[in-house]
Design a protein around this motif. Structure first.
Motif, PDB file in Angstrom:
ATOM      1  N   LEU A  86      45.409  35.579  31.004  1.00 49.98           N
ATOM      2  CA  LEU A  86      45.468  36.321  31.936  1.00 49.98           C
ATOM      3  C   LEU A  86      46.370  36.575  33.090  1.00 49.98           C
ATOM      4  N   LEU A  87      47.038  35.435  32.864  1.00 50.58           N
ATOM      5  CA  LEU A  87      48.730  35.713  33.626  1.00 50.58           C
ATOM      6  C   LEU A  87      49.504  36.178  32.695  1.00 50.58           C
ATOM      7  N   ALA A  88      49.686  35.696  30.893  1.00 52.78           N
ATOM      8  CA  ALA A  88      49.976  36.971  30.487  1.00 52.78           C
ATOM      9  C   ALA A  88      50.014  38.441  29.545  1.00 52.78           C
ATOM     10  N   VAL A  89      48.922  38.903  30.407  1.00 53.15           N
ATOM     11  CA  VAL A  89      48.481  39.688  30.455  1.00 53.15           C
ATOM     12  C   VAL A  89      49.661  41.633  30.546  1.00 53.15           C
ATOM     13  N   GLY A  90      50.369  40.861  31.479  1.00 51.44           N
ATOM     14  CA  GLY A  90      51.266  42.229  31.533  1.00 51.44           C
ATOM     15  C   GLY A  90      50.739  43.104  33.069  1.00 51.44           C
ATOM     16  N   ASN A  91      52.216  43.728  33.472  1.00 49.49           N
ATOM     17  CA  ASN A  91      51.640  44.481  34.892  1.00 49.49           C
ATOM     18  C   ASN A  91      50.882  45.913  34.382  1.00 49.49           C
ATOM     19  N   GLU A  92      51.237  46.376  33.441  1.00 50.64           N
ATOM     20  CA  GLU A  92      50.122  47.783  32.799  1.00 50.64           C
ATOM     21  C   GLU A  92      48.615  47.145  32.991  1.00 50.64           C
ATOM     22  N   ASN A  93      47.683  46.285  32.725  1.00 53.68           N
ATOM     23  CA  ASN A  93      46.662  45.716  33.142  1.00 53.68           C
ATOM     24  C   ASN A  93      46.109  44.922  34.046  1.00 53.68           C
ATOM     25  N   ALA A  94      47.150  44.435  34.624  1.00 54.39           N
ATOM     26  CA  ALA A  94      46.987  43.739  35.381  1.00 54.39           C
ATOM     27  C   ALA A  94      45.730  43.551  36.749  1.00 54.39           C
ATOM     28  N   TYR A  95      45.728  45.109  37.237  1.00 51.26           N
ATOM     29  CA  TYR A  95      45.040  45.604  37.981  1.00 51.26           C
ATOM     30  C   TYR A  95      43.247  45.548  37.942  1.00 51.26           C
ATOM     31  N   LYS A  96      43.739  44.891  36.551  1.00 54.31           N
ATOM     32  CA  LYS A  96      41.846  44.960  36.640  1.00 54.31           C
ATOM     33  C   LYS A  96      41.537  43.257  36.556  1.00 54.31           C
ATOM     34  N   ILE A  97      42.127  42.932  37.243  1.00 49.49           N
ATOM     35  CA  ILE A  97      41.611  41.512  37.186  1.00 49.49           C
ATOM     36  C   ILE A  97      41.916  40.939  38.851  1.00 49.49           C
ATOM     37  N   ILE A  98      40.779  40.841  39.126  1.00 52.35           N
ATOM     38  CA  ILE A  98      40.303  39.836  40.474  1.00 52.35           C
ATOM     39  C   ILE A  98      40.459  38.948  40.646  1.00 52.35           C
ATOM     40  N   LYS A  99      41.282  38.023  41.244  1.00 53.63           N
ATOM     41  CA  LYS A  99      41.128  36.712  41.648  1.00 53.63           C
ATOM     42  C   LYS A  99      40.746  36.643  43.329  1.00 53.63           C
ATOM     43  N   CYS A 100      38.937  35.900  42.769  1.00 51.84           N
ATOM     44  CA  CYS A 100      37.782  35.348  44.157  1.00 51.84           C
ATOM     45  C   CYS A 100      37.769  34.345  43.781  1.00 51.84           C
ATOM     46  N   ASP A 101      37.983  33.956  45.666  1.00 47.07           N
ATOM     47  CA  ASP A 101      38.274  32.800  46.749  1.00 47.07           C
ATOM     48  C   ASP A 101      37.320  32.111  46.744  1.00 47.07           C
ATOM     49  N   THR A 102      36.229  33.068  46.851  1.00 44.58           N
ATOM     50  CA  THR A 102      34.633  32.007  47.010  1.00 44.58           C
ATOM     51  C   THR A 102      33.609  32.475  46.189  1.00 44.58           C
ATOM     52  N   TRP A 103      32.619  32.396  45.920  1.00 41.99           N
ATOM     53  CA  TRP A 103      31.841  33.039  44.952  1.00 41.99           C
ATOM     54  C   TRP A 103      31.160  34.816  45.516  1.00 41.99           C
ATOM     55  N   GLN A 104      31.026  34.081  46.747  1.00 46.65           N
ATOM     56  CA  GLN A 104      30.246  35.469  48.259  1.00 46.65           C
ATOM     57  C   GLN A 104      31.636  36.762  47.684  1.00 46.65           C
ATOM     58  N   GLY A 105      32.616  36.552  47.248  1.00 48.31           N
ATOM     59  CA  GLY A 105      33.477  36.869  47.659  1.00 48.31           C
ATOM     60  C   GLY A 105      33.194  37.667  45.495  1.00 48.31           C
ATOM     61  N   VAL A 106      33.084  37.411  44.431  1.00 47.70           N
ATOM     62  CA  VAL A 106      32.434  37.243  43.346  1.00 47.70           C
ATOM     63  C   VAL A 106      31.568  38.474  43.402  1.00 47.70           C
ATOM     64  N   TRP A 107      30.600  37.835  44.525  1.00 48.36           N
ATOM     65  CA  TRP A 107      29.479  39.104  44.420  1.00 48.36           C
ATOM     66  C   TRP A 107      29.550  40.363  45.007  1.00 48.36           C
ATOM     67  N   SER A 108      30.565  40.047  46.067  1.00 48.09           N
ATOM     68  CA  SER A 108      31.360  41.699  46.621  1.00 48.09           C
ATOM     69  C   SER A 108      31.632  42.387  46.104  1.00 48.09           C
ATOM     70  N   CYS A 109      32.588  41.815  45.075  1.00 46.43           N
ATOM     71  CA  CYS A 109      33.208  42.778  44.085  1.00 46.43           C
ATOM     72  C   CYS A 109      31.916  43.655  43.038  1.00 46.43           C
ATOM     73  N   VAL A 110      31.634  42.878  42.622  1.00 41.14           N
ATOM     74  CA  VAL A 110      30.417  43.163  41.908  1.00 41.14           C
ATOM     75  C   VAL A 110      29.131  44.030  42.525  1.00 41.14           C
ATOM     76  N   ARG A 111      29.250  43.638  43.714  1.00 33.77           N
ATOM     77  CA  ARG A 111      28.765  45.058  44.196  1.00 33.77           C
ATOM     78  C   ARG A 111      29.274  45.906  44.400  1.00 33.77           C
ATOM     79  N   HIS A 112      30.594  46.055  44.757  1.00 30.30           N
ATOM     80  CA  HIS A 112      31.918  46.935  45.227  1.00 30.30           C
ATOM     81  C   HIS A 112      31.976  48.184  44.462  1.00 30.30           C
TER      82      HIS A 112
END
Length: 143
Positions: A86-112
């Motif tokens: 994922l770190l080797a992806v490059g800047n053109e697609n880096a905005y499509k990768i979201i790092k979440c600190d908690t599982w609540q954050g993962v589910w919140s991202c899925v909802r939004h």
């Protein structure tokens, strides 16, 4: 009185022509916008958003570059393993990768994100999938 008759004689056909032109324009406009050509249907299906919860199993079964070319977002859950690809992806697609600190954050991202598809490996998720996730995602696909 003569001027009034001349004006009404010209005005009535003018209003009729304008009404006819307006009706014809509305019919043509609605015909062009409502016709679903096979190209429109195909393109609509191709651009369905995907939300992927990243895990080692997903990493082995998927090609990262192909995923990121599509309309998709990758969510990195907490305690995720290797992120080297994922770190080797490059800047053109880096905005499509979201790092979440908690599982609540993962589910919140899925909802939004309100993606059409949620791709995940259910056995690698420590918590149960929240019941309301199906209100925000059309389909959950287990990889």
């Amino acid at each position: 009185m003569v001027a009034e008759r001349r004006t009404s004689r010209i005005l009535k056909p003018l209003v009729a022509v304008a009404g006819f032109a307006l009706a014809a324009g509305v019919i043509v406009y609605s015909y062009w916008n409502s016709s679903d050509t096979p190209e429109k249907k195909r393109n609509y299906k191709e651009y369905r958003r995907k939300c992927i919860i990243w895990s080692p199993a997903v990493e082995q079964s998927s090609n990262l570059e192909t995923i990121l070319l599509e309309d998709s977002v990758i969510l990195i859950p907490p305690e995720s393993g290797s992120l080297q690809d994922l770190l080797a992806v490059g800047n053109e697609n880096a905005y499509k990768i979201i790092k979440c600190d908690t599982w609540q954050g993962v589910w919140s991202c899925v909802r939004h994100l309100r993606a059409h598809y949620l791709l995940l490996k259910e056995c690698e998720i420590p918590e149960a999938i929240p019941v309301d996730i199906l209100n925000y995602v059309n389909k959950i696909i287990s990889i």
